[in-house]
Design an enzyme around this catalytic site. Sequence first.
Site, PDB file in Angstrom:
ATOM      1  CB  ALA A  43      -0.577   0.247   1.638  1.00 23.79           C
ATOM      2  CG  ASN A  44       0.014   4.832  -1.381  1.00 26.00           C
ATOM      3  OD1 ASN A  44      -0.480   5.295  -1.777  1.00 26.00           O
ATOM      4  ND2 ASN A  44       0.390   3.926  -3.199  1.00 26.00           N
TER       5      ASN A  44
END
Length: 223
Positions: A29-30
């Site tokens: 994810a970010n």
Amino acid sequence: LCDGPLKGVKAVVTSGPTHEAIDPVRFIANRSSGKQGHAIAAALAALGAEVTLVSGPVTIPDPPGLRVIRVESALQMLGAVRGALPADVVVCAAAVADWSVANRATEKRKKKVGDPPPTIELTPNPDILMTVSKAEAPVRPRLVVGFAAETERLLEHAADKLARKGCDWIVANDVSEATGTFGGDSNTVHIIDGAGTESWPAMGKDEVARNLAERIAKALGKM
Ligand code: C5P
């Protein structure tokens, strides 16, 4: 739908991060919160546009008065955007993962004593902004807006992105840690288009969104 200058205009906005599965319980994810993209979708709707918001996994609420399609991965996001076209304007504010996991496991990866750690192999994701920008008429929207989140040489990277991706505007924002942009409520942006660079002072993400929606309305000859 409200009456407003963008009445009759169809807009698609991507927002939030994407999640790329490693196995059924893990993902890459970010730090994107979706705040800026969601605010843009809301601001366009407030001016009367018919908005489809394609959102990756976020914890903020859906803005009222627009259609929200929730997705997880970049591939799903591309599919949802394609399905929402044609549109007059597309704003790609999502922080799409550059890669997905090539050796995604269908069962949870188990650690066994003595085994070396597993290797995650990555494969490039499709570029949604570039796909939309380079689509043939009549699918190519009249206006395609991309974002450039950079931690250094912001304007240089943004100008390069404008040319490479084929979009009409790049909204460049500095996301180096000291700025608190990721997850924060304020943003300092520069709008780069074929005519040059417009630098806006620091302001709330909602205010950036309202100003951007107005600039979009003007570019479409609606204000
Ligand atoms: O290349 P980079 O990811 O920095 O470009 C950022 C811009 O491109 C953003 O507008 C983002 O939403 C868009 N993008 C996309 N699909 C990707 C990667 C980026 O739409 N796979």
